[in-house]
Every structure is written in structure tokens, then in C-alpha cells.
Design an enzyme around this catalytic site. Structure first.
Site, PDB file in Angstrom:
ATOM      1  CG  HIS A   1      80.529 -62.526  16.488  1.00  0.00           C
ATOM      2  ND1 HIS A   1      81.566 -61.904  17.142  1.00  0.00           N
ATOM      3  CD2 HIS A   1      80.502 -61.973  15.258  1.00  0.00           C
ATOM      4  CE1 HIS A   1      82.130 -61.001  16.347  1.00  0.00           C
ATOM      5  NE2 HIS A   1      81.504 -61.023  15.195  1.00  0.00           N
TER       6      HIS A   1
HETATM    7  C1  UD1 Z   1      77.699 -59.330  11.783  1.00  0.00           C
HETATM    8  C2  UD1 Z   1      78.803 -59.111  10.751  1.00  0.00           C
HETATM    9  C3  UD1 Z   1      80.151 -59.372  11.402  1.00  0.00           C
HETATM   10  C4  UD1 Z   1      80.326 -58.541  12.652  1.00  0.00           C
HETATM   11  C5  UD1 Z   1      79.152 -58.750  13.585  1.00  0.00           C
HETATM   12  C6  UD1 Z   1      79.251 -57.802  14.744  1.00  0.00           C
HETATM   13  C7  UD1 Z   1      78.335 -59.671   8.393  1.00  0.00           C
HETATM   14  C8  UD1 Z   1      78.496 -60.689   7.330  1.00  0.00           C
HETATM   15  N1  UD1 Z   1      78.672 -60.061   9.632  1.00  0.00           N
HETATM   16  O1  UD1 Z   1      77.737 -60.694  12.201  1.00  0.00           O
HETATM   17  O2  UD1 Z   1      81.190 -59.015  10.475  1.00  0.00           O
HETATM   18  O3  UD1 Z   1      81.514 -58.925  13.279  1.00  0.00           O
HETATM   19  O4  UD1 Z   1      77.918 -58.476  12.890  1.00  0.00           O
HETATM   20  O5  UD1 Z   1      78.553 -58.285  15.842  1.00  0.00           O
HETATM   21  O6  UD1 Z   1      77.926 -58.568   8.116  1.00  0.00           O
HETATM   22  N2  UD1 Z   1      70.612 -61.529  15.333  1.00  0.00           N
HETATM   23  C9  UD1 Z   1      69.791 -61.132  16.357  1.00  0.00           C
HETATM   24  N3  UD1 Z   1      69.660 -59.805  16.601  1.00  0.00           N
HETATM   25  C10 UD1 Z   1      70.282 -58.870  15.862  1.00  0.00           C
HETATM   26  C11 UD1 Z   1      71.109 -59.282  14.803  1.00  0.00           C
HETATM   27  C12 UD1 Z   1      71.272 -60.613  14.559  1.00  0.00           C
HETATM   28  O7  UD1 Z   1      69.179 -61.946  17.042  1.00  0.00           O
HETATM   29  O8  UD1 Z   1      70.117 -57.668  16.161  1.00  0.00           O
HETATM   30  C13 UD1 Z   1      70.799 -62.963  15.079  1.00  0.00           C
HETATM   31  C14 UD1 Z   1      69.943 -63.489  13.941  1.00  0.00           C
HETATM   32  O9  UD1 Z   1      69.571 -64.782  14.232  1.00  0.00           O
HETATM   33  C15 UD1 Z   1      70.927 -63.504  12.789  1.00  0.00           C
HETATM   34  C16 UD1 Z   1      72.261 -63.811  13.457  1.00  0.00           C
HETATM   35  O10 UD1 Z   1      72.169 -63.181  14.737  1.00  0.00           O
HETATM   36  O11 UD1 Z   1      70.606 -64.441  11.817  1.00  0.00           O
HETATM   37  C17 UD1 Z   1      73.457 -63.291  12.705  1.00  0.00           C
HETATM   38  O12 UD1 Z   1      73.319 -61.893  12.448  1.00  0.00           O
HETATM   39  P1  UD1 Z   1      74.106 -61.192  11.227  1.00  0.00           P
HETATM   40  O13 UD1 Z   1      73.870 -59.738  11.277  1.00  0.00           O
HETATM   41  O14 UD1 Z   1      73.803 -61.913   9.957  1.00  0.00           O
HETATM   42  O15 UD1 Z   1      75.582 -61.526  11.505  1.00  0.00           O
HETATM   43  P2  UD1 Z   1      76.445 -61.377  12.806  1.00  0.00           P
HETATM   44  O16 UD1 Z   1      76.864 -62.744  13.234  1.00  0.00           O
HETATM   45  O17 UD1 Z   1      75.772 -60.486  13.776  1.00  0.00           O
HETATM   46  N1  UDP Z   2      81.021 -55.248  22.554  1.00  0.00           N
HETATM   47  C1  UDP Z   2      80.089 -54.771  23.470  1.00  0.00           C
HETATM   48  N2  UDP Z   2      79.349 -55.677  24.174  1.00  0.00           N
HETATM   49  C2  UDP Z   2      79.494 -57.022  24.025  1.00  0.00           C
HETATM   50  C3  UDP Z   2      80.465 -57.495  23.104  1.00  0.00           C
HETATM   51  C4  UDP Z   2      81.205 -56.586  22.373  1.00  0.00           C
HETATM   52  O1  UDP Z   2      79.941 -53.558  23.639  1.00  0.00           O
HETATM   53  O2  UDP Z   2      78.780 -57.775  24.701  1.00  0.00           O
HETATM   54  C5  UDP Z   2      81.804 -54.279  21.765  1.00  0.00           C
HETATM   55  C6  UDP Z   2      83.302 -54.410  21.907  1.00  0.00           C
HETATM   56  O3  UDP Z   2      83.773 -53.590  22.953  1.00  0.00           O
HETATM   57  C7  UDP Z   2      83.794 -53.938  20.547  1.00  0.00           C
HETATM   58  C8  UDP Z   2      82.690 -54.319  19.600  1.00  0.00           C
HETATM   59  O4  UDP Z   2      81.545 -54.554  20.398  1.00  0.00           O
HETATM   60  O5  UDP Z   2      83.933 -52.516  20.535  1.00  0.00           O
HETATM   61  C9  UDP Z   2      83.057 -55.556  18.837  1.00  0.00           C
HETATM   62  O6  UDP Z   2      81.946 -56.010  18.138  1.00  0.00           O
HETATM   63  P1  UDP Z   2      81.825 -57.482  17.597  1.00  0.00           P
HETATM   64  O7  UDP Z   2      82.744 -58.379  18.323  1.00  0.00           O
HETATM   65  O8  UDP Z   2      80.386 -57.802  17.592  1.00  0.00           O
HETATM   66  O9  UDP Z   2      82.249 -57.326  16.064  1.00  0.00           O
HETATM   67  P2  UDP Z   2      83.661 -57.317  15.319  1.00  0.00           P
HETATM   68  O10 UDP Z   2      84.530 -56.315  15.961  1.00  0.00           O
HETATM   69  O11 UDP Z   2      84.196 -58.705  15.388  1.00  0.00           O
HETATM   70  O12 UDP Z   2      83.294 -56.984  13.918  1.00  0.00           O
END
Ligand code: UD1
Ligand code: UDP
Length: 367
Positions: free
Chosen positions: A204
Site C-alpha cells: 500500500h
Molecule cells: C496510512 C498511513 C500509513 C500506514 C497505513 C496503514 C499516513 C501518511 N499513511 O496509509 O503510514 O501504513 O495507513 O494501512 O498516515 N481509504 C479508504 N478507506 C479508509 C482509509 C483510506 O478507502 O478507511 C482510501 C482512500 O481513498 C484514501 C487512501 O485509501 O485516500 C489512502 O488512505 P490514507 O489514510 O491517506 O493512507 P494509507 O495509504 O491508508
Molecule cells: N493486516 C490485517 N489485514 C490485512 C492486512 C494487514 O489485519 O488485510 C494487519 C497486519 O497483520 C499488521 C497490520 O495490519 O498487523 C499492518 O498494517 P499496514 O500494513 O496497513 O500498515 P503498516 O504496518 O505498514 O503501517
């Protein structure tokens, strides 16, 4: 006296859960303020349910916005929430926009900040998380480092006070829930998978998914690797990645592919069960680099750098920033051929206890 956890995303919910449980076990009032950064049920609600967490006292419902607006909206709403709930200390975990907003708002309001997963550095300022973790760390009063690596790094940055090496709560959570996952998760049956017959893929990071050319090249290489080993690729797709795959015109191909098994993001129990049953984890997730290490499953991290170098040093993780099939196939061979005998650098699963020992002493001296 109240411990206030500010969180907003999937990994923060998972990694804060052990601290919430330990606080409540000790009778320390502990509440959660949710920024609303993640709001899709598969990224949010499912974890409160599976991890038996109390509902947040408030959800600021900030949602998805451009980063500067998102942090600003969080700070605006956190200001009102802190006025209402009067935290004695604010706890943030990791490096997301919610962490930056929580730490900065608390600091500006004179509320002490405790930072879980302090001192991690990728030195890659192209990652949004690097700025968040450095800036949140700069205003934190208590720094909970997973290992000595972060304590040393903070020392080189001049941060010497309030630093505690406590391990990572990811171990507490993974060890606690993996048994339950094995007993209750039906994900292998649902997806029609045999243990060891697949690699688990998540990605992601903007650097991997936002540019269609790189995303397509990665998908091609991962597909070639899977064919070469006779694996399926189980791919629970983050919403950001789903949008990116559709924009790149790759979604229909993946859905029709005999190799890829696509799903919505899965709950924590299913994810742990998938990880523990996979031949290989391929990811750009921070938390999954740690969990793969804890569960003794080899991991290839699709990045040029990692703020979790301990996983690479331990032998369970390797970095790969390229998109070449032959190189990925060779790395998969190297990682799946080695004995799974690496040790876990992130502690013994009692991190939350150490965190609460420090926080209770801190709160006692303040009251
Ligand atoms: C965010 C964090 C990242 C973390 C990740 C965990 C920041 C800068 N990034 O990334 O460090 O690893 O969460 O998963 O804080 N969206 C949905 N539903 C949601 C949330 C997001 O559809 O509940 C979609 C939206 O289109 C949004 C995009 O995902 O624009 C990105 O979401 P965002 O929270 O900005 O960043 P993540 O890629 O989720
Ligand atoms: N995770 C989950 N379901 C998924 C993908 C990830 O429960 O479909 C959990 C995973 O086990 C880990 C955490 O989400 O504990 C990691 O989150 P993510 O990769 O979104 O963020 P990051 O760790 O890179 O910030």
C-alpha cells in the site's frame, strides 16, 4: 488522571491494543480518541471487535483528505476533544498522519506525549511516514523504543531523556492472537488454500502503488515468481491499492488470474493465520515485516530501505526495490531455503507491561 490513546489507522489499533488491555487490567483509566483516518469497516471496526477493544470515546471522522488538510483537520478537532477529555498524557503509536496530529496538538496544549515505536528511521524523506515519525518524536516527552537500535539513533539526534527500550507491542499482539487465529480462522477454507501452497502479498506504500508503471511491473514479477514455484498469491487489497490497480487497468486481469487470490482487507485473525500458513510473505508493510519475523515466515520487503533493519539482520527479511522476475525468483529461493531459525528482536511479548510501568510512574509523579 487519564491515559488517552490517539489513533487513526489499522496498524495503530492493533499495536495499541495490548497497552489498552494492560492499562484496564491495572485499573488505570484509558480512553481512545479515533481520528477517523481509517473508516472502512475492514480497516477499522473489525479490529475493535476482534481485539476486544472499548469503543473510542469519540471519533473525529476526519476521513481521507490531502495530507496537509488531513493533519490540520485532525488538529482542529483534537483541540476540542482534548479540552473536553483533559488527558493527563497522550499516547501515539508509529508514524501516520494521526500520530503527527496527536503529538503536535498535545504538545501545543501542554499535554505530555508518549510515543510508541519511537526512534525508527528509514532516512527516506520521500516516505510520508519519515516526517511524521521524526516530528512526532521531536515533541514527545516519553520515547518507547522497540530495540537498542532506536535508543542509539535517538541519542545521536540528542534525545537522551525519557527514552525506554521496551520491545514492540506487535509481539504482544501477535503471540496473544496467533493461537486464537489458528483455532477460529476459516480463511484457508474460504479461499480454498492449503498451508504452504501460497505466498501472502500486501502493498500500500505510495512508492509502490501510486505509479502505474511500477505497480504493473511489480505485479508481473510477483506473478512470474508464483508460477515458478507453483504458488498462489493471496492478496488482501488495501483500498488505496484497489484504486491504484483499477486506475492502472490491472484489476480485471488480477480478478481473472488463476494465480492471484484477491480479497478485501482481512481481519487480524485471518491475516495472522494467512501469514503463519504462507510459504513466503511479500510486502511493503511495516507491521508485516515484524510479524513475519515473529511467526518465523520468510519475508521479502518491496522497498529500498526499512526502518526495521533488525528483521533483515535477524535473517528473516530481505529488501528488494527492483521489478525483475529473475531477481525476485532468486530471492524467494534464497529466503525459503534457509532454516527458519531467526530470533525475534522485538522483545518477549511483555512490552505493554513495561510501557504501563513507565506511564504509571510518570502519572504518579504528575498527580
Ligand atoms: C496510512 C498511513 C500509513 C500506514 C497505513 C496503514 C499516513 C501518511 N499513511 O496509509 O503510514 O501504513 O495507513 O494501512 O498516515 N481509504 C479508504 N478507506 C479508509 C482509509 C483510506 O478507502 O478507511 C482510501 C482512500 O481513498 C484514501 C487512501 O485509501 O485516500 C489512502 O488512505 P490514507 O489514510 O491517506 O493512507 P494509507 O495509504 O491508508
Ligand atoms: N493486516 C490485517 N489485514 C490485512 C492486512 C494487514 O489485519 O488485510 C494487519 C497486519 O497483520 C499488521 C497490520 O495490519 O498487523 C499492518 O498494517 P499496514 O500494513 O496497513 O500498515 P503498516 O504496518 O505498514 O503501517
Amino acid at each position: 488522571m487519564s491515559l488517552t490513546i490517539v489513533l487513526g489507522t489499522r496498524p495503530e489499533i492493533i499495536k495499541c491494543a495490548p497497552v489498552v488491555h494492560e492499562a484496564l487490567r491495572r485499573g488505570v483509566p484509558c480512553v481512545i480518541i479515533h481520528t477517523g483516518q481509517h473508516y472502512t469497516p475492514e480497516l477499522d471496526e473489525v479490529f475493535f471487535r476482534e481485539l476486544d477493544l472499548p469503543a473510542p470515546i469519540t471519533n473525529l471522522n476526519v476521513g481521507s483528505l490531502p495530507p496537509a488538510k488531513q493533519v490540520a483537520a485532525m488538529m482542529d478537532r483534537l483541540y476540542d476533544a482534548f479540552l473536553e477529555w483533559k488527558p493527563s498524557v497522550v499516547v501515539v503509536q508509529g508514524d501516520t498522519n494521526s500520530v503527527l496530529a496527536g503529538a503536535l496538538t498535545a504538545h501545543k496544549m501542554g499535554v505530555p506525549v508518549a510515543h510508541l515505536e519511537a526512534g525508527l528511521r528509514s532516512d527516506d524523506w520521500g516516505m510520508p511516514e519519515e516526517g511524521n515519525r521524526v516530528l512526532a518524536g521531536n515533541v514527545a516527552d516519553i520515547h518507547f523504543c522497540p530495540t537498542e537500535v532506536q535508543r542509539i539513533r535517538l541519542a545521536t539526534e540528542g534525545v537522551l531523556d525519557g527514552v525506554h527500550v521496551v520491545g514492540n507491542t506487535v509481539v504482544d499482539a501477535a503471540r496473544h492472537y496467533v493461537g486464537k487465529a489458528e483455532g477460529t480462522s476459516k480463511v484457508l477454507e474460504t479461499l480454498n488454500l492449503e498451508p504452504g501452497s501460497f505466498a501472502l502479498l500486501t502493498m500500500h506504500r505510495p512508492s509502490n502503488v501510486d505509479e502505474p508503471g511500477r505497480l504493473g511491473a511489480l505485479i508481473d514479477a510477483i506473478e512470474d515468481m508464483a508460477v515458478s514455484y507453483g504458488w498462489k498469491i493471496v492478496f488482501p487489497v488495501h483500498p488505496r491499492t484497489e484504486t491504484a490497480l483499477k486506475t492502472a487497468g490491472l484489476w480485471d486481469r488480477l480478478e481473472a488470474s488463476p494465480v492471484f487470490v484477491l480479497s478485501k482487507p482481512v481481519g487480524y485473525l485471518d491475516l495472522l493465520h494467512l501469514q503463519a500458513s504462507a510459504s513466503l510473505v511479500v510486502t511493503d508493510s511495516g507491521g508485516m515485516q515484524e510479524e513475519a519475523n515473529i511467526l518465523q515466515v520468510p519475508c521479502i520487503t518491496l522497498r529500498a530501505n526499512t526502518e526495521r533493519p533488525e528483521t533483515v539482520k535477524a535473517g528473516g527479511n530481505v529488501l528488494y526495490e527492483g521489478t525483475e522476475s529473475a531477481e525476485l525468483i532468486a530471492l524467494a529461493k534464497e529466503m525459503t531455503s534457509k532454516p527458519r531459525d531467526w530470533t525475534c528482536p522485538f522483545g518477549d511479548g511483555r512490552t505493554a507491561e513495561r510501557v504501563m510501568d513507565v506511564l504509571m510512574t510518570f502519572l504518579d509523579t504528575k498527580v
